[in-house]
Design a protein around this motif. Sequence first.
Motif, PDB file in Angstrom:
ATOM      1  N   SER A   1       0.869  -1.189  -0.084  1.00 26.02           N
ATOM      2  CA  SER A   1      -0.222  -0.036  -0.088  1.00 26.02           C
ATOM      3  C   SER A   1       0.863   1.291  -0.125  1.00 26.02           C
ATOM      4  CB  SER A   1      -0.962  -0.174   1.081  1.00 26.02           C
ATOM      5  OG  SER A   1      -1.672  -1.027   1.320  1.00 26.02           O
TER       6      SER A   1
ATOM      7  N   TYR B   1      -5.655   0.094  -7.882  1.00 26.72           N
ATOM      8  CA  TYR B   1      -4.583  -0.544  -7.296  1.00 26.72           C
ATOM      9  C   TYR B   1      -4.952  -0.337  -5.700  1.00 26.72           C
ATOM     10  CZ  TYR B   1      -1.404  -0.603 -11.298  1.00 26.72           C
ATOM     11  OH  TYR B   1      -0.743  -0.776 -12.446  1.00 26.72           O
ATOM     12  N   ARG B   2      -5.292   0.521  -5.269  1.00 27.49           N
ATOM     13  CA  ARG B   2      -5.892   0.633  -3.908  1.00 27.49           C
ATOM     14  C   ARG B   2      -6.822  -0.220  -3.661  1.00 27.49           C
ATOM     15  NH1 ARG B   2      -6.168   5.626  -3.520  1.00 27.49           N
ATOM     16  NH2 ARG B   2      -4.336   6.026  -2.735  1.00 27.49           N
ATOM     17  N   GLU B   3      -7.961  -0.244  -4.488  1.00 27.52           N
ATOM     18  CA  GLU B   3      -8.921  -1.291  -4.327  1.00 27.52           C
ATOM     19  C   GLU B   3      -8.631  -2.619  -4.366  1.00 27.52           C
ATOM     20  OE1 GLU B   3     -12.513   1.694  -6.173  1.00 27.52           O
ATOM     21  OE2 GLU B   3     -11.826  -0.008  -7.188  1.00 27.52           O
TER      22      GLU B   3
ATOM     23  N   GLN C   1      -6.768  -3.502  -0.881  1.00 25.35           N
ATOM     24  CA  GLN C   1      -7.913  -3.891  -0.025  1.00 25.35           C
ATOM     25  C   GLN C   1      -8.612  -5.000  -0.112  1.00 25.35           C
ATOM     26  OE1 GLN C   1     -10.013  -0.115  -0.582  1.00 25.35           O
ATOM     27  NE2 GLN C   1      -8.561   0.996   0.770  1.00 25.35           N
TER      28      GLN C   1
ATOM     29  N   GLU D   1       0.892   4.142  -2.778  1.00 23.68           N
ATOM     30  CA  GLU D   1       0.679   5.546  -2.434  1.00 23.68           C
ATOM     31  C   GLU D   1       1.904   6.216  -2.942  1.00 23.68           C
ATOM     32  OE1 GLU D   1      -0.114   5.688   1.389  1.00 23.68           O
ATOM     33  OE2 GLU D   1      -1.954   4.627   1.320  1.00 23.68           O
TER      34      GLU D   1
END
Length: 389
Positions: free
Chosen positions: A265, A325-327, A330, A269
Motif C-alpha cells: 500500500s 490499485y488501492r481497491e 484492500q 501511494e
Amino acid sequence: MLPVFSVSQFMAEVNGIIAGRFIVEGEISQYKVNQGKWVFFDLKDETSCLGCFAVLFKLKAPLEDGMKVRVTGIPKIYEKNSRLSFTVESVELIGDGSLKRAYELLKNKLAVEGLFDTGRKRAIPRLPNRIGVIASGESAAWGDFKRIITNRWGGVEVYLRHVSVQGASAVADIIQAFREFNDQAAFFDVLVLIRGGGSLEDLAAFNSEDVARAVYGSKIPVVCGVGHERDESLADFVADVRASTPSNAAELVVPDKKDFINEMSFELEQMARLLAHGVIVRKQNVGTLFYRMQSRLEAPLVRARHTFTSLVECRLRLERQVGRYREFVQAAERLFKNVDPRQVLKRGYSLTRTSRGSIVRSSDELDRGEKIMVELGRGVITGEVIDKA
C-alpha cells in the motif's frame, strides 16, 4: 616347564595377548604431522606416556599439545625396536577447554580459506514457495519454526528432513540431508538448518569441518539458526544468512503478511504521489509555454492547448489507475482474511495431520495404529487411528 620362545615368537605372543580395540584417555603432547598425512603424538597422564600414530584424514577436529582427548585404537609392539605404539582410529575431545580450542583453530582455518567471506553470500528470495528444513523432527526448534512460518505467511510448502542433531551420527545425518536437498536444488528456494541451544559439546556437529563445508557447498541458499542468541557455530558463519535462533530463522525466511500488505500500500501511494507530482510539474511547464506563446502564432497555441488537455486526461487516467490499485490491495487483504485456515477452523472444522506434519486428505493415507494430530479452532488433539473407511 616354561616354553622357550625365539624373540620373534615372543613378540608375536605378546601382540596376540594385547590384541584388541581400546579406548584411552589422556593429554596430547609432542603433536606433529609428517608429509602432510602422518600424525604422531604422545598421550600422557600423571605417570605414564603412550606413543600414538594416526592418519590425518581420520581426525575430524584440529589437535594440539595440551588438549585432553579420548582416543580409540589398536595397540601393537613393533618387533624391530620393541616399541609400543597405539594406532588411533578416532579421537573425541574432552572438556570445554579442548572443544573451545579446537573450535578456534578450525574457525581460523576456514576463515583463511574464505568460507566466511561476505562477498560470496547469496540473498534469499523475498517470497519463497518451497522451503527445505534440516532439523530434528522431535525438537522444540522445529515446532517453533513451523508455527511461525504458518502464522506469518500461509501457503508456503515446508519440507522437513529429520536428522540427529547431536551424537555420533549427527554429522553424517546432516551431510546426507544436504546431499538429498541439493539433488533437487531446482525445486527448493531456500534451505534452513536449525537446532535449539546447548553446550559447546551439544553443538559439536554444527562446529564440525564436514558440516561447515556442506553448508558452503550447497547449491541452495542456506539460512542457519543454531542455539540461542548468545550461541555461535561455524555453520552460522558459513551460511548465506545467519539467524540468532530457529524462531528468528523463520522470521527471516518469510515476511509477515500484514507488513507485506502495508508495504505494498505504501509503495502504491508513493507511486501515486510521484505521478501526481509529475503531472503538476508538466502542467506548470505547459502553462509557462502557453503564456509565452500566447502573443505569438495561433497554431503553436492550439498545439499547447491540446498538449495541456492530453496531460490532464493522463492525470485523470493515472488517478483512476491508482484508485484501482488501492481497491485491489484492500480486496487482497480481505481475501487473505477470508482464506485464513484459522478462520475456517473457528467455524467448527478441523485439520488432521500425520505424525510427520503432513496434511491428511484421504483415509487411504493412514494406517491403523498410526498417530495423528487434529488441529481445532482452539487447541490440538493427538490420537491414534483405530479404524478407517
